[in-house]
Write an enzyme that holds these catalytic residues in place. Structure first.
Site, PDB file in Angstrom:
ATOM      1  N   LYS A  20       0.810  -1.220   0.000  1.00 55.97           N
ATOM      2  CA  LYS A  20       0.000   0.000   0.000  1.00 55.97           C
ATOM      3  C   LYS A  20       0.845   1.273   0.000  1.00 55.97           C
ATOM      4  O   LYS A  20       0.455   2.276  -0.606  1.00 55.97           O
ATOM      5  CB  LYS A  20      -0.948   0.010   1.204  1.00 55.97           C
ATOM      6  CG  LYS A  20      -1.811  -1.246   1.337  1.00 55.97           C
ATOM      7  CD  LYS A  20      -2.692  -1.490   0.136  1.00 55.97           C
ATOM      8  CE  LYS A  20      -3.356  -2.849   0.203  1.00 55.97           C
ATOM      9  NZ  LYS A  20      -4.023  -3.248  -1.032  1.00 55.97           N
ATOM     10  N   LYS A  55      -0.810   2.749   9.187  1.00 60.50           N
ATOM     11  CA  LYS A  55      -1.338   1.642   8.373  1.00 60.50           C
ATOM     12  C   LYS A  55      -0.221   0.674   8.007  1.00 60.50           C
ATOM     13  O   LYS A  55       0.879   1.108   7.650  1.00 60.50           O
ATOM     14  CB  LYS A  55      -1.947   2.176   7.073  1.00 60.50           C
ATOM     15  CG  LYS A  55      -3.144   3.089   7.254  1.00 60.50           C
ATOM     16  CD  LYS A  55      -3.662   3.563   5.890  1.00 60.50           C
ATOM     17  CE  LYS A  55      -4.939   4.369   6.060  1.00 60.50           C
ATOM     18  NZ  LYS A  55      -5.465   4.850   4.762  1.00 60.50           N
ATOM     19  N   GLU A 100      -0.477   8.624   8.052  1.00 58.85           N
ATOM     20  CA  GLU A 100      -1.268   9.639   7.334  1.00 58.85           C
ATOM     21  C   GLU A 100      -2.049  10.484   8.322  1.00 58.85           C
ATOM     22  O   GLU A 100      -2.369  10.035   9.419  1.00 58.85           O
ATOM     23  CB  GLU A 100      -2.316   8.960   6.421  1.00 58.85           C
ATOM     24  CG  GLU A 100      -1.739   8.295   5.211  1.00 58.85           C
ATOM     25  CD  GLU A 100      -2.789   7.605   4.350  1.00 58.85           C
ATOM     26  OE1 GLU A 100      -3.913   7.350   4.838  1.00 58.85           O
ATOM     27  OE2 GLU A 100      -2.460   7.313   3.195  1.00 58.85           O
ATOM     28  N   HIS A 143     -16.412   6.590   1.235  1.00 67.00           N
ATOM     29  CA  HIS A 143     -15.602   5.659   0.428  1.00 67.00           C
ATOM     30  C   HIS A 143     -16.214   5.650  -0.968  1.00 67.00           C
ATOM     31  O   HIS A 143     -17.307   5.125  -1.165  1.00 67.00           O
ATOM     32  CB  HIS A 143     -15.631   4.253   1.046  1.00 67.00           C
ATOM     33  CG  HIS A 143     -15.000   3.197   0.188  1.00 67.00           C
ATOM     34  ND1 HIS A 143     -14.204   2.189   0.696  1.00 67.00           N
ATOM     35  CD2 HIS A 143     -15.033   2.977  -1.146  1.00 67.00           C
ATOM     36  CE1 HIS A 143     -13.790   1.413  -0.285  1.00 67.00           C
ATOM     37  NE2 HIS A 143     -14.287   1.866  -1.409  1.00 67.00           N
ATOM     38  N   GLU A 181      -9.748   3.178  -5.334  1.00 68.42           N
ATOM     39  CA  GLU A 181     -10.533   3.581  -4.163  1.00 68.42           C
ATOM     40  C   GLU A 181     -10.068   4.941  -3.673  1.00 68.42           C
ATOM     41  O   GLU A 181      -8.868   5.162  -3.513  1.00 68.42           O
ATOM     42  CB  GLU A 181     -10.326   2.595  -3.008  1.00 68.42           C
ATOM     43  CG  GLU A 181     -10.870   1.214  -3.240  1.00 68.42           C
ATOM     44  CD  GLU A 181     -10.700   0.335  -1.996  1.00 68.42           C
ATOM     45  OE1 GLU A 181     -11.145  -0.807  -2.057  1.00 68.42           O
ATOM     46  OE2 GLU A 181     -10.121   0.780  -0.979  1.00 68.42           O
ATOM     47  N   ASN A 234      -7.658  -1.847  -6.395  1.00 69.76           N
ATOM     48  CA  ASN A 234      -8.011  -3.267  -6.468  1.00 69.76           C
ATOM     49  C   ASN A 234      -7.799  -3.749  -7.892  1.00 69.76           C
ATOM     50  O   ASN A 234      -8.301  -3.136  -8.836  1.00 69.76           O
ATOM     51  CB  ASN A 234      -9.465  -3.483  -6.073  1.00 69.76           C
ATOM     52  CG  ASN A 234      -9.737  -3.015  -4.660  1.00 69.76           C
ATOM     53  OD1 ASN A 234      -8.935  -3.259  -3.777  1.00 69.76           O
ATOM     54  ND2 ASN A 234     -10.832  -2.319  -4.459  1.00 69.76           N
ATOM     55  N   ARG A 246      -8.880  -6.500  -9.342  1.00 66.96           N
ATOM     56  CA  ARG A 246      -9.799  -7.616  -9.631  1.00 66.96           C
ATOM     57  C   ARG A 246     -11.169  -7.050 -10.021  1.00 66.96           C
ATOM     58  O   ARG A 246     -11.433  -5.865  -9.865  1.00 66.96           O
ATOM     59  CB  ARG A 246      -9.976  -8.462  -8.364  1.00 66.96           C
ATOM     60  CG  ARG A 246     -10.532  -7.633  -7.218  1.00 66.96           C
ATOM     61  CD  ARG A 246     -10.937  -8.432  -6.007  1.00 66.96           C
ATOM     62  NE  ARG A 246     -11.677  -7.602  -5.062  1.00 66.96           N
ATOM     63  CZ  ARG A 246     -11.151  -6.769  -4.183  1.00 66.96           C
ATOM     64  NH1 ARG A 246      -9.830  -6.638  -4.106  1.00 66.96           N
ATOM     65  NH2 ARG A 246     -11.906  -6.043  -3.387  1.00 66.96           N
TER      66      ARG A 246
END
Ligand code: MV4
Length: 446
Positions: A116, A158, A200, A208, A275, A290, A292
């Protein structure tokens, strides 16, 4: 074009892929665990191969078994659906080594976007807005503490190998930092074998919102508008819609352009999702990519009138995309129906469906593998159906969704249908006034 595709998945998405293959004149091979002998994907495929016992590790995640099934059936491509092996770099690489086309991202792309911090860095360099924070991974606890003081609390740390909410901690003041750091790293190390962390500024009460994109082998990319996925519980999406009630035409254009720049900068091949977090001032920031097809892809299909699985297969076969961006023409909403008890902490509730009535009528689509007499095995994800409703406006969609949920009868097990009915009646939801915090304060008994 491919002659035969093996579908390395189960449930509704396996059926969804088989349906498009049939329309494209492509033969299909289902793989299944012994728990899924009586499943519809096994019956609707041209051929079916048993790949192991019920636990996913021994069946739907059994890479040698799936590759052997592709070899003995002479399949020339493998579609992984979502979940399972869909973002597994090793499997993507193995498919390439075995000369079978993986209908998904390359091993390199999966690794690059799966890290990420690296993904964020890549997007920042492509000019996509990112959340202020550390430049790459934090080198020490001390670096984190001094950076947090600079950008000001609250902050979030994160795990770079995380995603979907695992290995992250919100930190409200300096006194909490050390404990959060230690516990997040321990969790990340145990879950991913990688305790790299980045930091962050914490965005409070965001939405979202994700942009569907497609890219081809010739370096062209386009976007296919957004989905609002803010209605989630413990990082599990419950309901998604397109377009987002929060997004203006001007913002859609800017987010779409950023998503296209993101996809083009990495020469992305296939369909994917960028996203974003959108704050209350409508600033948007890259969060994750993502690589997929996603559970919620049908709402995009409905509003742009376009088969995304077909597009995925065409891109994998080397057909160029048109390159034009797509914008929503109507409104669509998906309720995920899970075999869970919404009155009892969402306890999974597998078992036999004794009676079934699926809703119908104009604008109603039900993507599901269940049937009357089917027994839901306890081994897999509890999503058993997606109810997708489309109409000209959001207001009409909500009216239709209430009607369709009321018509849906699934006897023998508990489902999340009553939860969705309650959400449809919620005033804030009806007004489009919700963030990712919506479910934290939602009470089904209120
Ligand atoms: C955030 C955030 C606020 N600020 N990052 C959750 C999953 C992972 N993809 C990232 N997540 C978040 N990152 C900053 N800087 C809030 C979340 C978040 C969230 C994001 C999307 C949907 C639901 C969420 C629920 C809790 C937290």
């Amino acid at each position: 074009m491919f002659k035969k595709i093996l579908i390395a998945n189960r449930g509704e998405i396996a059926l969804r892929i088989i349906r498009t293959c049939k329309e494209m004149g492509i033969k299909t091979v289902a793989v299944y665990s012994t728990a899924d002998r009586e499943s519809l994907h096994v019956r609707f495929a041209d051929e079916a191969v048993c790949i192991g016992p019920p636990p996913s590790q021994l069946s739907y995640l059994n890479m040698p078994g799936i590759l052997a099934a592709a070899e003995i059936t002479n399949a020339d491509a493998i579609h992984p659906g979502y979940g399972f092996l869909s973002e597994n770099a090793k499997f993507s690489g193995l498919c390439r080594d075995h000369g079978v086309k993986f209908i998904g991202a390359s091993a390199e792309m999966i690794n690059s976007m799966g890290d990420k911090s690296n993904a964020k860095d890549t997007m920042k360099k492509a000019g996509v807005p990112t959340i202020p924070g550390s430049d790459g991974l934090l080198k020490s606890l001390q670096e984190g503490i001094s950076l947090a003081k600079e950008i000001m609390y609250p902050v979030i740390i994160k795990a770079t190998a995380g995603g979907g909410g695992r290995g992250m901690r919100i930190i409200w003041e300096e006194s909490e930092f050390e404990h959060a750091w230690d516990s997040a790293r321990t969790e990340a190390k145990a879950a991913f074998g990688n305790d790299g962390m980045y930091l962050e500024k914490y965005i409070e009460e965001p939405r979202h919102i994700e942009i569907q994109i497609a890219g081809d082998q010739y370096g062209k990319a386009c976007h296919l508008s957004e989905r609002d996925c803010s209605i989630q519980r413990r990082h599990q999406k419950l309901l998604e819609e397109a377009p987002s009630p929060f997004i203006t035409e001007e913002l859609r254009n800017r987010m779409g352009e950023a998503a296209v720049a993101a996809a083009a900068s990495i020469s992305y091949e296939g369909v994917g999702t960028i996203e974003f977090l959108v704050d209350k001032y409508r600033n948007f920031y890259f969060m994750e990519m993502n690589t997929r097809i996603q559970v919620e892809h049908p709402v995009t299909e409905e509003v742009i009138n376009f088969d995304l699985i077909k597009e995925q297969i065409l891109i994998a076969a080397g057909v160029p995309i048109s390159g034009k961006n797509y914008y929503p023409l109507k409104h669509s909403m998906e309720c995920r129906i899970n075999a869970e008890d919404p009155y009892n902490n969402f306890m999974p509730n597998p078992g036999k469906i004794t009676h079934l009535h699926k809703p119908g009528g104009h604008g109603i689509r039900v993507d599901t593998h269940i049937y009357a007499g089917y027994t839901i095995p306890p081994n897999y994800d509890s999503m058993i159906a997606k109810l997708i409703v489309s109409a000209q406006t959001r207001e009409e969609v909500i009216v239709k969704m209430e009607r369709a949920l009321g018509e849906f009868v699934i006897d023998g097990i508990k489902t999340t249908i009553p939860l969705h009915l309650k959400i449809m009646q919620n005033e804030d939801f009806r007004n489009g006034n919700f963030t990712t915090k919506f479910m934290e304060s939602f009470d089904i008994n209120a």
